[in-house]
Design a protein around this motif. Structure first.
Motif, PDB file in Angstrom:
ATOM      1  N   ASN A   1     -11.401   0.464  -0.188  1.00 24.62           N
ATOM      2  CA  ASN A   1     -12.462   1.197   0.367  1.00 24.62           C
ATOM      3  C   ASN A   1     -12.874   1.485   1.925  1.00 24.62           C
ATOM      4  OD1 ASN A   1     -12.999   1.231  -2.447  1.00 24.62           O
ATOM      5  ND2 ASN A   1     -14.485  -0.532  -2.510  1.00 24.62           N
ATOM      6  N   PHE A   2     -12.612   0.427   2.618  1.00 26.63           N
ATOM      7  CA  PHE A   2     -12.914   0.462   3.807  1.00 26.63           C
ATOM      8  C   PHE A   2     -11.918   1.314   4.764  1.00 26.63           C
ATOM      9  CE2 PHE A   2     -11.147  -1.144   7.876  1.00 26.63           C
ATOM     10  CZ  PHE A   2     -12.304  -0.797   8.734  1.00 26.63           C
ATOM     11  N   TYR A   3     -10.768   1.132   4.325  1.00 28.43           N
ATOM     12  CA  TYR A   3      -9.507   2.088   4.886  1.00 28.43           C
ATOM     13  C   TYR A   3      -9.732   3.552   4.543  1.00 28.43           C
ATOM     14  CZ  TYR A   3      -6.588  -1.252   7.389  1.00 28.43           C
ATOM     15  OH  TYR A   3      -6.262  -2.374   8.285  1.00 28.43           O
TER      16      TYR A   3
ATOM     17  N   PHE B   1      -5.469   7.238   5.912  1.00 26.63           N
ATOM     18  CA  PHE B   1      -5.547   6.462   4.718  1.00 26.63           C
ATOM     19  C   PHE B   1      -6.595   6.959   3.609  1.00 26.63           C
ATOM     20  CE2 PHE B   1      -3.988   3.509   7.629  1.00 26.63           C
ATOM     21  CZ  PHE B   1      -3.336   2.550   6.932  1.00 26.63           C
ATOM     22  N   GLU B   2      -6.929   8.204   3.763  1.00 26.71           N
ATOM     23  CA  GLU B   2      -8.025   9.025   2.761  1.00 26.71           C
ATOM     24  C   GLU B   2      -7.539   8.705   1.492  1.00 26.71           C
ATOM     25  OE1 GLU B   2      -8.492  10.639   7.020  1.00 26.71           O
ATOM     26  OE2 GLU B   2      -6.608  10.475   5.554  1.00 26.71           O
ATOM     27  N   ASN B   3      -5.927   8.846   1.253  1.00 29.61           N
ATOM     28  CA  ASN B   3      -5.473   8.880  -0.111  1.00 29.61           C
ATOM     29  C   ASN B   3      -4.612   7.677  -0.369  1.00 29.61           C
ATOM     30  OD1 ASN B   3      -6.268  11.486  -0.973  1.00 29.61           O
ATOM     31  ND2 ASN B   3      -4.650  12.210   0.617  1.00 29.61           N
TER      32      ASN B   3
ATOM     33  N   TRP C   1       0.896  -1.193  -0.107  1.00 29.52           N
ATOM     34  CA  TRP C   1      -0.035   0.065  -0.137  1.00 29.52           C
ATOM     35  C   TRP C   1       1.043   1.239  -0.137  1.00 29.52           C
ATOM     36  CZ3 TRP C   1      -5.520  -0.594   0.439  1.00 29.52           C
ATOM     37  CH2 TRP C   1      -5.895  -2.034   0.478  1.00 29.52           C
ATOM     38  N   ALA C   2       0.373   2.179  -0.546  1.00 29.33           N
ATOM     39  CA  ALA C   2       1.074   3.441  -0.871  1.00 29.33           C
ATOM     40  C   ALA C   2       0.290   4.822  -0.307  1.00 29.33           C
ATOM     41  CB  ALA C   2       1.530   3.823  -2.314  1.00 29.33           C
ATOM     42  N   ASN C   3       0.966   5.899  -0.046  1.00 31.46           N
ATOM     43  CA  ASN C   3       0.114   7.280   0.123  1.00 31.46           C
ATOM     44  C   ASN C   3      -0.284   7.176   1.656  1.00 31.46           C
ATOM     45  OD1 ASN C   3       1.146   8.112  -2.259  1.00 31.46           O
ATOM     46  ND2 ASN C   3      -0.868   7.664  -3.280  1.00 31.46           N
TER      47      ASN C   3
ATOM     48  N   TRP D   1       7.972   5.064   5.164  1.00 36.50           N
ATOM     49  CA  TRP D   1       7.567   6.287   5.712  1.00 36.50           C
ATOM     50  C   TRP D   1       6.189   6.756   4.924  1.00 36.50           C
ATOM     51  CZ3 TRP D   1      10.206   6.435   9.761  1.00 36.50           C
ATOM     52  CH2 TRP D   1      11.361   6.371   9.705  1.00 36.50           C
ATOM     53  N   GLY D   2       5.781   6.226   3.757  1.00 38.45           N
ATOM     54  CA  GLY D   2       4.341   6.486   3.407  1.00 38.45           C
ATOM     55  C   GLY D   2       3.812   5.106   2.835  1.00 38.45           C
TER      56      GLY D   2
END
Length: 438
Positions: free
Chosen positions: A269-271, A278-280, A189-191, A232-233
Motif C-alpha cells: 500500500n505504501f509503495y 510502483f503504482e501497479n 515484487w512484480a510490475n 527488469w520489472g
C-alpha cells in the motif's frame, strides 16, 4: 503448568556411513560439501527444505552482501564459483549482487550434481548420538521415515547450531539479555517501473514517514531497507522487522511468519501510493522461511570478537578474511533502538582493501574431536556475528570446514589436530583468499 513426559523409541536404520556428514544446505553447507568432495571426501548433506540455498532461495533474500573488500575478492574459491555460475544463468540481472531465487536454486543444484555431492532435500535433522568427545550419528526425519548417518566428521551448517547443541555443545544467543535481532520475512515484487523510479530520484526509505503519518503501518519502523531490483520489472524486498523474535521457539516463528505477511501488505500500500514506478506493483510472494539474523553462537576453540574486527586481526591458523561491517539491526522500532544500531555501525566500516582474519579455531566446536561448524553459528561474539552471517561470509567458512573435514577424515585425525599449513594449501588450491598464509 505440569509437564508430562512419554517414552518414545524406534529402531532407526543407518542410511549410510560417510567421511563427512553436513547438516544444512544453505550457502555454508553447499560450499562445505563442494570443498569436501573436491578434496576426495565421501559426503552426505541433508537439507530440511525442498531447495538448497537457505535464505537466499527459500527465504527470498534479494541481494548478496559484499564479496570483495573493494580491492580483493575475499569470498574467493567456492564463493566465486557460485557467483560466476549464477551470473551466467541470470544474464538479465541488472545488479551484480542481486539474487533471482530461481536462478540461485538452479546454480546450487547444478554445482552439487556436477561435483557428485550426495544430498537429500526434505530431510530434517532431529537429533544426534555421541560417544564421549565424538559425534557418532546424526538422525533425520524424511518422507521415508527416520534414518541415521554415521560419519568420521560432522559439520553443523544449520544456521541455528542445531547439531552442535544436540551434541551438548555450549552456546550463547542474542545480547546480554538473550534478545536476538529482529527477523525479516523477505518478499518478491512484480510490475515495477524501475526507469520511472530512477527518473523521479526518490529514495523510498526517505519517504517512509509518509506511511507513518497516514497510519499505513502497524509499527512505525524507521529501519527501512526497501526493494532491490532483481529483474527488469521485478524486485526483492528485505524490509519489515519481527521484533521480539525467538528463532528457537516454533510459536514465535509462527507468529513472525504471520506478522511478516501482514507487514508486506502494508508495504504494498505504501509503495503504490507514494513511490513513483510502483503504482501497479504487486506483492508476488513471501519467503517460505523467516529471515533470521542471529541465533546460537556455538562455543568454539576461539571466539572471534569486536577487538579482532577493529584491529583487522590476522591469525596463524587463518582460513579466510572478510570485511562486511558490524550490521546489528535495532531491537526496538523506536529512536533508541535505531541509535543503538548505528553506534555499532557508524565509524567502524572498513576502507578498501581492509579485512579481518577468520581463525580455524572458530570453526572447531569446543570439547569435540570431530565436530565443526560453519556459517552464522561459528564461534564469534554478537558483534562479529553481525558481520560474518552474510552469504559470502558463509561461503568462506563453509569451504574451510569442508576442506578441514576432508583432511581430518582422510588422515583419521581429530579436527583440532590437523596440520594448518596443509589445510591452508587445500584452500589455496580452491582459490581461497589467504594473503597471510605461508
Amino acid at each position: 503448568m505440569t509437564i508430562h513426559e512419554m517414552q518414545f523409541s524406534r529402531n532407526v536404520p543407518i542410511h549410510k556411513k560417510v567421511d563427512v556428514c553436513i547438516i544444512g544446505g544453505g550457502p555454508a553447507g553447499c560450499s562445505a560439501g563442494l570443498a569436501a568432495v573436491k578434496n576426495g571426501a565421501n559426503v552426505f548433506l541433508a537439507e530440511s527444505q525442498y531447495a538448497l540455498g537457505g535464505l537466499g532461495t527459500v527465504g527470498m533474500v534479494p541481494i548478496f552482501m559484499t564479496f570483495t573488500d573493494g580491492v580483493n575478492f575475499v569470498a574467493d574459491g567456492i564463493g566465486r564459483e557460485i557467483h560466476e555460475k549464477l551470473r551466467l544463468l541470470d544474464s538479465r540481472g541488472p545488479l551484480a549482487n542481486a539474487i533471482n531465487a530461481e536462478f540461485l536454486k538452479e546454480t546450487y543444484d547444478d554445482l552439487m550434481i556436477e561435483n557428485k555431492v550426495d544430498f537429500l532435500l526434505g530431510c530434517e535433522f532431529i537429533g544426534a548420538e555421541t560417544n564421549g568427545k565424538k559425534a557418532k550419528y546424526a538422525i533425520f526425519n524424511s518422507k521415508g521415515g527416520l534414518f541415521a548417518v554415521e560419519a568420521e566428521v560432522f559439520i553443523d551448517c544449520s544456521g541455528d547450531g542445531d547439531l552442535a547443541a544436540s551434541c551438548g555443545a555450549k552456546f550463547d544467543i542474542g545480547n546480554e539479555n538473550g534478545i536476538t535481532m529482529p527477523g525479516t520475512l523477505c518478499s518478491t515484487w512484480a510490475n515495477i517501473d524501475w526507469q520511472r523510479l530512477e527518473k523521479a530520484g526518490i529514495v523510498p526509505r526517505e519517504e517512509i514517514w509518509r506511511g507513518f503519518e497516514t497510519g499505513m503501518f502497524k509499527v512505525n519502523n524507521h529501519h527501512h531497507t526497501g526493494i532491490v531490483q532483481t529483474g527488469w520489472g521485478i524486485g526483492g524486498g528485505n524490509m519489515g522487522h519481527s521484533f521480539g523474535l525467538n528463532p528457537l521457539d516454533p510459536k514465535s516463528l509462527t507468529e513472525a511468519m504471520i506478522e511478516g505477511r501482514k507487514q508486506n501488505r502494508e508495504f504494498e500500500n505504501f509503495y503504490r501510493k507514494f513511490i513513483p514506478g510502483f503504482e501497479n506493483a504487486e506483492l508476488s510472494g513471501t519467503g517460505a522461511i523467516h529471515g533470521v539474523r542471529d541465533s546460537r553462537r556455538i562455543k568454539c576453540n576461539y571466539e572471534l570478537n569486536m577487538d579482532d574486527y577493529l584491529a583487522r586481526q590476522s591469525f596463524e591458523d587463518e582460513i579466510g578474511r572478510y570485511c562486511y561491517p558490524i550490521d546489528i539491526h535495532p531491537a526496538t522500532p523506536d529512536q533508541k533502538g535505531r541509535e543503538e544500531c548505528l553506534k555499532y555501525y557508524e565509524g567502524k566500516k572498513y576502507q578498501p582493501g581492509e579485512s579481518y582474519g577468520i581463525p580455524y579455531r572458530s570453526l572447531q566446536v569446543a570439547g569435540f574431536d570431530n565436530l565443526l561448524c560453519a556459517g552464522r553459528c561459528i564461534g564469534t561474539d554478537r558483534f562479529v556475528q553481525g558481520s560474518i552471517r552474510t552469504m559470502p561470509g558463509c561461503y568462506i567458512t563453509g569451504q574451510a570446514a569442508g576442506c578441514a573435514a576432508a583432511l581430518a577424515s582422510k588422515n583419521h585425525q581429530k579436527t583440532n589436530k590437523i596440520e594448518i599449513r596443509s589445510l591452508q594449501k587445500m584452500l589455496q588450491n580452491l582459490g581461497a583468499f589467504l594473503p597471510n598464509a605461508l
